[in-house]
Write a protein that holds these residues in place. Structure first.
Motif, PDB file in Angstrom:
ATOM      1  N   TYR A 204      40.164  44.490  45.876  1.00  0.00           N
ATOM      2  CA  TYR A 204      40.914  43.434  45.181  1.00  0.00           C
ATOM      3  C   TYR A 204      41.212  42.281  46.133  1.00  0.00           C
ATOM      4  O   TYR A 204      41.140  41.108  45.747  1.00  0.00           O
ATOM      5  CB  TYR A 204      42.208  44.002  44.611  1.00  0.00           C
ATOM      6  N   ASP A 209      39.236  38.383  41.503  1.00  0.00           N
ATOM      7  CA  ASP A 209      38.745  38.286  40.125  1.00  0.00           C
ATOM      8  C   ASP A 209      38.028  39.559  39.683  1.00  0.00           C
ATOM      9  O   ASP A 209      37.423  39.585  38.606  1.00  0.00           O
ATOM     10  CB  ASP A 209      37.782  37.103  40.000  1.00  0.00           C
ATOM     11  N   ILE A 210      38.084  40.602  40.480  1.00  0.00           N
ATOM     12  CA  ILE A 210      37.403  41.850  40.146  1.00  0.00           C
ATOM     13  C   ILE A 210      37.947  42.410  38.832  1.00  0.00           C
ATOM     14  O   ILE A 210      39.152  42.296  38.543  1.00  0.00           O
ATOM     15  CB  ILE A 210      37.572  42.873  41.296  1.00  0.00           C
ATOM     16  N   ASP A 211      37.077  42.988  38.003  1.00  0.00           N
ATOM     17  CA  ASP A 211      37.518  43.533  36.723  1.00  0.00           C
ATOM     18  C   ASP A 211      37.727  45.045  36.826  1.00  0.00           C
ATOM     19  O   ASP A 211      37.587  45.640  37.910  1.00  0.00           O
ATOM     20  CB  ASP A 211      36.516  43.212  35.613  1.00  0.00           C
ATOM     21  N   THR A 212      38.071  45.653  35.695  1.00  0.00           N
ATOM     22  CA  THR A 212      38.371  47.088  35.692  1.00  0.00           C
ATOM     23  C   THR A 212      37.162  47.916  36.105  1.00  0.00           C
ATOM     24  O   THR A 212      37.285  48.871  36.870  1.00  0.00           O
ATOM     25  CB  THR A 212      38.852  47.522  34.294  1.00  0.00           C
ATOM     26  N   ASP A 213      35.983  47.545  35.599  1.00  0.00           N
ATOM     27  CA  ASP A 213      34.779  48.289  35.975  1.00  0.00           C
ATOM     28  C   ASP A 213      34.538  48.222  37.473  1.00  0.00           C
ATOM     29  O   ASP A 213      34.131  49.206  38.098  1.00  0.00           O
ATOM     30  CB  ASP A 213      33.568  47.739  35.225  1.00  0.00           C
ATOM     31  N   LYS A 237      39.205  54.587  31.399  1.00  0.00           N
ATOM     32  CA  LYS A 237      38.977  53.143  31.340  1.00  0.00           C
ATOM     33  C   LYS A 237      39.964  52.458  30.396  1.00  0.00           C
ATOM     34  O   LYS A 237      40.488  51.384  30.701  1.00  0.00           O
ATOM     35  CB  LYS A 237      37.543  52.855  30.892  1.00  0.00           C
ATOM     36  N   GLU A 241      42.625  49.609  31.565  1.00  0.00           N
ATOM     37  CA  GLU A 241      42.549  48.255  30.997  1.00  0.00           C
ATOM     38  C   GLU A 241      43.817  47.867  30.254  1.00  0.00           C
ATOM     39  O   GLU A 241      44.232  46.710  30.298  1.00  0.00           O
ATOM     40  CB  GLU A 241      41.348  48.153  30.060  1.00  0.00           C
ATOM     41  N   SER A 352      48.188  47.298  33.589  1.00  0.00           N
ATOM     42  CA  SER A 352      46.825  47.796  33.778  1.00  0.00           C
ATOM     43  C   SER A 352      46.643  48.174  35.245  1.00  0.00           C
ATOM     44  O   SER A 352      47.524  47.931  36.083  1.00  0.00           O
ATOM     45  CB  SER A 352      45.814  46.719  33.388  1.00  0.00           C
ATOM     46  N   LYS A 354      44.616  46.807  37.389  1.00  0.00           N
ATOM     47  CA  LYS A 354      44.581  45.578  38.188  1.00  0.00           C
ATOM     48  C   LYS A 354      45.980  45.009  38.378  1.00  0.00           C
ATOM     49  O   LYS A 354      46.311  44.501  39.464  1.00  0.00           O
ATOM     50  CB  LYS A 354      43.663  44.547  37.527  1.00  0.00           C
TER      51      LYS A 354
END
Length: 848
Positions: A204, A209-213, A237, A241, A352, A354
């Motif tokens: 991170y 800008d990294i997403d959950t995946d 997941k 999210e 979430s 993130k």
């Protein structure tokens, strides 16, 4: 004076009338927020609730470091109660004990000595018997707390200060999770692996800008302290999210096979938060109550080496089937429901993955800045003093003269300030300087210290002036934490989604299903019914009451779905494995206790392979035949959505009842037989498709006192069509087989042709079946006697004959039900030849 404000005589102040509902609403909101903020929910920054934070801070104040000795928990609880947490001692001790339990905490923050309970639910010993100190990792949780890294507030009586949050380097909210029930909300957060959390935090930092995946590449899912197996990733997941989700956690099991072939299920890990002792007791009780079959012995052999639960499987039972049953009905398979609620800025929020990482990184960012500022200020103060000392050494003779001739310290400091322009701090340090610092060696040490401080100050200014440098420090400290405390993952995550399928608990085999006149149903192993010669007297088939008798008997596969049609024309659904198992002589269970059928009676059934295959259900039809000769055809798709309350299958006229239900492919022929011995054969296409709520059309033209006793379907284009014959049975035990070709095809609604010669000796017609020589015939009398015979033993005869004696019936008795059985279903030499219900592609499954 108005009504709003009234001064009460003898009192000071103003009494203001308020609405009670408004006052209660306001008071309840204050109470709920107090519970939310000060008791039940963790802070997103350090992952701790107030009582947990106070316990750790209090133990740090007592000097209970990991390198030191333990102290009585009673001492710790007293310290925390007296200084920080003015509530019940049980709340403090419970929090302390939980922080030390390695089956509750993935990374315990307290080292406990003594009885701190167990995963069997054993209680913690009294606090006077147990001792504790801080764990090694707690040094990195409390470290830098004395560097103004977090805000300190007064305690409840303003005699002490306590931190609002701990400056932890470890993301405790992710590592150990949290659970709690507040007012109007709750939290339930899963523990994770430290190494994976550190990697996700670094990822991170490198890419905000990294997403959950992307995060799940580093942090694939929870890592429970008790291990286990997480089934599937979709729930993980969803939780990562949205902050809410559910995962299924299974015990880790092995199947051991002894030399004699005896199989044993060994459980080595159990799901998180499962009470092992209660789970074993429940399994034992279900085995005793015969809700779970196939288990002969269960024992807990858990030791210091780890969990070990031994479940011995009975001879002849499939251990995988037993294990799947245990997964369904016991806590060997459990679920964990994510509810990621934590306090962010003093307000509860659902977070979430993130969000959790971002808030922790932001907090660490703030801690780094505050710590650096503290170190900078401290270094600058020391450098300032060193500057004065180094300057003083150069003029030491004059300084000594001033000090010797001053009346007191204040006079000496004032003279130094006015003479050499020293500051107050420098002057104080000079007058307190020891004589040994005048040596050349000491001067070199002071100079070296000053130069180091200059470098340190420059570094601090560089850090404070660059966000990139601050993030580098966070990342470096995170990786250092990983190297110090990182360990291997305990919980396995199965990559493929293994959804829970109830059919996995039952072997793919055929069973005999019997239903009595009064509605008692059971399933029995097909091998319990042995074949007898034609003309035998049969054997006892069920322990029915005097006024009850077996009315229906048929064979179905355990994985099939039964469509149950009542005599009033409604349809219900029932999986075969949901039917209770019983021996041949048992009574069975009232069908009303299995499905809700108010004031009605099951009359006929259809055996369907599946309702989930759209192509399958669209290609088949359900043909219903009533007592008065009405026929109705409806697509099977109309019955593909089961409802607990059932659906209407046909609208019946007054006095009419449903007699038969058939499953057809749309191009078959229908034969409807009447009690007086006539049978009408016509093409299925003569009956147009109708909706479920329609009445139908005439299928056979009956005499006034005649009724329909049964109907069959026949596919003349099937490969094995020539092997099929029409079997009819009369109420006095006579029967015969006749070729289909002897029944001419007429139009729907005709009177038909003779199918058996009805006499006083034969009695009325009671059944018509479509059979082959590979079938066996099962006949049940109203008295409960059963006979099974080979269809090939029944000779072919013309339509107008009366047939041969199939079963010797005692006086006053008569035939209640007739069913066909595929002989290959329990034949050893035909083992593995497939489903006995399966027929050619053009001939679908149907009622036996």
């Amino acid at each position: 004076m108005d009504n709003e404000e009234k001064i009460v005589e003898g009192q000071t102040g103003i009494i203001e009338p308020v609405e009670i509902d408004q006052e209660m609403r306001s008071a309840y909101i204050d109470y709920s927020m107090s519970v939310i903020v000060s008791r039940a929910l963790p802070d997103v920054r350090d992952g701790l609730k107030p009582v947990q934070r106070r316990v750790l801070f209090g133990m740090d104040g007592l000097g209970l470091a990991y390198s030191g000795p333990t102290r009585k928990c009673a001492k710790i609880v007293g310290e925390v109660l007296g200084k920080y947490h003015p509530h019940g001692d049980s709340s403090v001790y419970d929090a302390l004990a939980r922080l030390a339990q390695n089956w509750n905490q993935r990374y315990p923050t307290i080292f406990g000595q003594g009885n701190f309970g167990s995963m069997d639910g054993d209680p913690v010993a009294a606090m006077r018997y147990t001792e504790a100190k801080l764990q090694k990792i707690t040094e990195d949780i409390l470290g830098d707390i004395d560097k103004n890294t977090v805000d300190m507030v007064n305690n409840f009586d303003d005699t002490e200060v306590e931190p609002t949050v701990l400056p932890t380097k470890a993301p405790l909210l992710l590592l150990n999770g949290s659970s709690g029930i507040a007012v109007g909300m709750a939290t339930n957060m899963a523990p994770h692996n430290l190494s994976e959390c550190c990697d996700a935090i670094c990822a991170y930092i490198d890419n905000p800008d990294i997403d959950t995946d992307g995060l799940m590449q580093y942090l694939p899912g929870p890592d429970f302290p008790t291990g286990g197996i997480i089934m599937g990733k979709s729930g993980i997941k969803e939780a990562y999210e949205t902050g809410r989700g559910r995962v299924v956690v299974r015990s880790r099991t092995e199947i051991e096979v002894a030399d004699n072939g005896r199989e044993t299920i060994v459980v080595t890990e159990v799901p998180y938060m499962v009470n092992k002792k209660e789970m074993i007791e429940k399994i034992a009780q279900m085995v005793e109550d015969k809700k779970i079959e196939g288990i002969s012995y269960i024992n807990d052999e858990t030791s210091r080496e780890g969990v070990r639960i031994v479940i011995r499987v009975k001879q002849g039972f499939n251990s995988n089937v037993v294990l799947n049953t245990l997964f369904k009905y016991t806590q060997l398979q459990s679920s964990f429901a994510f509810n990621n609620v934590a306090l962010v800025g003093g307000r509860p929020r659902t977070l979430s993955l993130k969000d959790l990482i971002a808030n922790f990184v932001d907090f660490r960012h703030e801690v780094i800045i505050r710590r650096t500022r503290f170190d900078l200020e401290k270094a600058q103060k020391r450098a300032h003093i060193l500057e004065g000392l180094l300057k003083a050494i150069d003029v030491i003779d004059e300084i000594i003269h001033i000090i010797r001739h001053s009346a007191n310290v204040d006079e000496a400091k004032a003279e130094l300030i006015s003479r050499f322009a020293f500051t107050e701090v420098q002057a104080t340090a000079i007058v307190e300087m020891r004589l040994r610092q005048l040596t050349g060696l000491e001067r070199e040490k002071l100079q070296a210290e000053y130069e180091e401080l200059e470098k340190f100050i420059a570094r601090c200014n560089e850090i404070l002036g660059s966000e990139v440098e601050q993030l580098k420090i966070i990342k470096a400290e995170t990786l250092e934490l990983k190297n110090k405390y990182g360990d291997a993952r305990r919980t396995e995550i199965r990559p493929s989604e293994e959804e829970f399928n109830p059919e996995d608990f039952y072997a793919n085999e055929d069973v005999v299903i019997t239903i009595s006149h009064l509605g008692y149903i059971k399933r029995t192993s097909l091998t319990e019914y042995r074949t007898q010669a034609r003309g035998g007297v049969g054997m006892k088939g069920s322990a029915t009451r005097d006024e009850d008798f077996i009315e229906h008997i048929y064979v179905a596969n355990m994985h099939s779905t039964m469509l149950l049609f009542t005599q009033s024309g409604r349809c219900y659904w029932l999986k075969v494995y949901q039917i209770p198992e019983g021996s041949r002589a048992s009574k069975g269970r009232a069908i009303q206790n299995i499905i809700s059928i108010p004031d009605d009676k099951i009359k006929t059934y259809i055996n369907v392979r599946t309702l989930n295959d759209s192509e399958y259900v669209e290609s088949l039809n359900v043909v219903l035949v009533t007592k008065s000769g009405i026929i109705k055809k409806t697509a099977l798709s109309a019955y593909s959505h089961p409802r607990a309350a059932g659906v209407n299958a046909v609208n019946l006229r007054d006095g009419d009842e449903l007699v038969e239900a058939l499953l057809t492919n749309g191009n078959e022929e229908i034969l409807i037989a009447a009690r007086d011995g006539r049978c009408c054969r016509f093409n299925e296409t003569d009956a147009r498709p109708m909706g479920r709520n329609s009445t139908g059309v005439r299928g056979i033209n009956l005499e006034d006192d005649d009724i329909v006793v049964g109907a069959i379907n026949y596919n003349p284009s099937a490969e094995d069509a020539s092997e099929h014959t029409v079997l009819v049975v009369s109420e006095n035990g006579f029967g015969k087989r006749t070729d289909f070709d002897e029944y001419r095809i007429t139009r729907r609604g005709g009177k038909g042709v003779k199918t058996i010669n009805i006499t006083e000796k034969t009695g009325k017609l009671v059944a018509i079946k479509n059979v082959t020589e590979n079938n066996d015939l099962m006949i049940i009398e109203k008295s409960g006697l059963t006979i099974r015979m080979s269809v090939s033993d029944i000779r072919l005869a013309g339509r107008a004959t009366q047939g041969v004696k199939l079963i010797n019936i005692k006086e006053g008795d008569s035939i209640a039900a007739v069913s066909t059985v595929n002989r290959a279903t329990d034949s050893e030499e035909s083992e593995g030849q497939g489903d006995p219900q399966a027929q050619s592609e053009d001939r679908p499954e149907q009622q036996a």
